[in-house]
Design a protein around this motif. Structure first.
Motif, PDB file in Angstrom:
ATOM      1  N   LEU B  94       9.898   9.234  -5.805  1.00 37.95           N
ATOM      2  CA  LEU B  94      10.653   9.279  -4.548  1.00 37.95           C
ATOM      3  C   LEU B  94      11.129  10.691  -4.219  1.00 37.95           C
ATOM      4  O   LEU B  94      11.417  10.999  -3.079  1.00 37.95           O
ATOM      5  N   PRO B  97       7.513  15.021  -1.595  1.00 35.94           N
ATOM      6  CA  PRO B  97       7.323  14.967  -0.141  1.00 35.94           C
ATOM      7  C   PRO B  97       6.105  14.151   0.256  1.00 35.94           C
ATOM      8  O   PRO B  97       5.269  14.615   1.018  1.00 35.94           O
ATOM      9  N   ILE B  98       5.977  12.956  -0.285  1.00 35.71           N
ATOM     10  CA  ILE B  98       4.859  12.094   0.088  1.00 35.71           C
ATOM     11  C   ILE B  98       5.361  10.664   0.082  1.00 35.71           C
ATOM     12  O   ILE B  98       6.199  10.291  -0.741  1.00 35.71           O
ATOM     13  N   ASP B  99       4.868   9.894   1.034  1.00 35.83           N
ATOM     14  CA  ASP B  99       5.277   8.500   1.143  1.00 35.83           C
ATOM     15  C   ASP B  99       4.860   7.722  -0.108  1.00 35.83           C
ATOM     16  O   ASP B  99       3.735   7.875  -0.598  1.00 35.83           O
ATOM     17  N   TYR B 103       1.069   7.429  -1.572  1.00 36.63           N
ATOM     18  CA  TYR B 103       0.831   7.971  -2.909  1.00 36.63           C
ATOM     19  C   TYR B 103       0.108   6.954  -3.798  1.00 36.63           C
ATOM     20  O   TYR B 103      -0.925   7.241  -4.399  1.00 36.63           O
TER      21      TYR B 103
END
Lengths: 322, 264
Positions: B94, B97-99, B103
């Motif tokens: 979490l 910087p990636i959903d 991911y």
């Protein structure tokens, strides 16, 4: 410029306990109980407290992975929960016990993937990684799967991973836990150099007073979810007695010795082992060693730093009586 | 390389580090495939050479593809996200910087690719030779089959991911996992083709997303469903993809706000 700001930040947890055979009681516990503080860009801050004092909970809220119960928090000018992904580009975090590296793949590949996740471009990523590999001395195990690294090696890898995207703010949650003296010192040296070069803001939780002494200009002490001290490191030294203890092992049994500027606090095994407590303003470790070796051959020496728990207890006592 | 390709490639390599597990998978899936083929062939023969639209050849293809896809499109036993919630390691995912869903989805593609090449393909080749079933010759069957399998994997991932997301609300989710496993192994048509189900059970299966993960793609790639019949099947798969996509987005949104990261 302010990089972290919290105002009356609070996080409660519901703790359920078994009360009888079929009954359970619910209790609301505030892990963070109204913390207000402000950290300026470029500062290096130690965030200390006993286990369960609320350090990790605070860090989770600062990074946006835990929603506060109430209060306000801004990190790098962003509301952390709502802008978690944007925030993640600007900060680097090492959650002490957890790895952000890919367990089954060579260390090198974790850096490549992280570079891609942070979208920093292959060229820029490679330059930065090369620099970190050199400074943290990662070259010899760069092609080893992470699961085969020693704790010290892995921790250096973690720090490199957290810094790969050149964050403005580096948050380290107990980075030196479990490391031996040499690994600790190496990591500290790197962090000092990194800050000197890039001016990265550092927020650090630790149980090791050595980390604080070497890395932090300012210390926040948290106890039971509340800030009990916020000030420069020197101020903390004046507020609480940061006594150190030198444990001396002699080669031959000795009568009890007195060393100027110290108080003898231990006398064991017919004087083979004697302990002297001193305050850094009264004398130095070097002087104590010189004095001690006059009495006979010294076989071994240990210098005990003040425990964070003792510092917190002293502060808490001071607050309680005030 | 883009982040998506990186994630696919990395997970592909990660999966390939466990070569012994792959070999063991091929062996077990192969043995069970022979048993299943024997049972289904006996059922087809007992029904007079055709049962639920299966003859001997399509029955073998159904079992063969079922066994070959077991690694790539897992029915159960995928709890990576849930176990990271349990240990608190989800914090690391979490703080990037990636959903979260993007991911894990791209990692799953890498996993599926390796499992298909390492586990599925050997079974297909060996099975075709041992059981003497030639692969389909019509390119349209391959095209429809490939599309059906990709959509099937997507629906399957979203189902597994949704199950894992339950851990954001309740840490202890073994009960949900067992329930999912039972429902899925029945309703996907993996154990018994849904075409052989009694009417009422078939209706339940057809109103669930589960046949889209398995029965439908296998029907397409084995050439059981062809011609204009392909279109409604692809349509159903797309519809379930959309429904599960919206569902998991909502779950991800609320789950990440509700989540309590475990451990200090």
């Amino acid at each position: 410029m302010t990089i972290i700001e919290t105002e009356d930040l609070r996080r409660e947890f519901i703790v359920r306990a078994k009360a009888g055979r079929f009954t359970r009681t619910k209790k609301v516990v505030a892990a963070v109980d109204g913390i207000s503080c402000s950290i300026a860009e470029g500062e290096s801050v130690g965030y200390i407290g006993a286990n369960g004092a609320g350090k990790s909970t605070t860090i989770k809220m600062l990074t946006g992975i835990l929603v506060p119960t109430s209060g306000r928090v801004t990190t790098c000018g962003l509301p952390p929960v709502e802008r978690r992904k944007d925030l993640a580009r600007q900060i680097g975090v090492v959650f002490g016990q957890r790895t952000q590296l890919w367990w089954d793949l060579p260390l090198r590949e974790s850096f490549t993937i992280l570079g891609a996740i942070h979208r920093i471009g292959a060229r820029a990523a490679a330059d930065r990684i090369d620099q970190l590999v050199a400074e943290l001395e990662l070259a010899e195990f760069l092609d080893t799967p992470v699961r085969q690294l020693s704790l010290g090696q892995r921790m250096r890898g973690e720090v490199a991973a957290a810094l790969a995207h050149r964050p403005r703010l580096l948050i380290l949650d107990e980075p030196t836990i479990g490391l031996d003296m040499i690994s600790k010192e190496r990591l500290r040296q790197f962090l000092v150099a990194e800050r000197a070069e890039r001016g990265t803001t550092l927020l650090l939780t630790t149980h090791d007073m050595g980390d604080i002494e070497r890395l932090c200009e300012r210390v926040l002490v948290v106890d039971q979810g509340q800030l009990v001290h916020d000030g420069a490191l020197g101020e903390l030294r004046r507020t609480v007695a940061l006594d150190r203890t030198m444990v001396v092992d002699y080669a031959e049994p000795q009568p009890p010795h007195e060393i100027p500027g110290t108080e003898r606090v231990g006398y064991e095994i017919d004087g083979l082992r004697q302990s002297y407590r001193f305050h850094p303003t009264q004398t130095t470790a070097a002087k104590v060693v010189t004095e001690a070796s006059r009495f006979g051959e010294v076989r071994d020496l240990t210098l005990q730093e003040p425990a964070i728990e003792d510092i917190v207890r002293t502060l808490y006592g001071a607050r309680g009586s005030a | 390389m883009s982040v998506h390709l990186q994630l696919i490639a990395a997970e592909f390599r990660r999966q390939s580090t466990y070569r012994l597990a792959l070999a063991a998978g091929v062996f077990t899936n192969g043995i069970f495939g022979l048993i299943r083929a024997g049972v289904l062939l006996a059922a087809v023969a007992g029904a007079g050479g055709e049962a639920g639209g299966y003859d001997a050849r399509t029955a073998i293809l159904y079992v063969l593809w079922g066994q070959a896809l077991l690694g790539a499109i897992p029915m159960w036993g995928w709890n990576e996200v849930a176990s990271r919630v349990r240990t608190g390691e989800i914090a690391v995912d979490l703080a990037r910087p990636i959903d979260l869903q993007v991911y894990w989805w791209f990692r799953d593609l890498g996993r599926a690719a390796m499992q298909f090449l390492g586990r599925g393909l050997p079974i297909l080749i060996l099975g075709s030779v041992v059981l003497r079933v030639p692969p389909p010759t019509d390119p349209l069957v391959w095209l429809a089959g490939a599309l059906g399998l990709i959509l099937g994997l997507a629906v399957n991932f979203l189902g597994r991911y949704a199950l894992n997301l339950i851990s954001f609300w309740t840490i202890e989710m073994q009960g949900f996992q067992i329930l999912y496993m039972v429902v899925v192994s029945l309703l996907t048509g993996f154990t018994v083709p849904i075409h052989l189900f009694p009417g009422w059970l078939k209706t339940i299966a057809e109103w669930s997303p589960f046949p889209s993960m398995y029965q439908y793609p296998v029907d397409l790639i084995s050439g059981r469903t062809t011609g204009v019949d392909v279109l409604p099947i692809i349509g159903i798969q797309l519809a379930w993809l959309l429904v599960l996509l919206v569902g998991t987005r909502v779950m991800t949104h609320f789950g990440t706000r509700r989540l309590v990261i475990q451990g200090g």
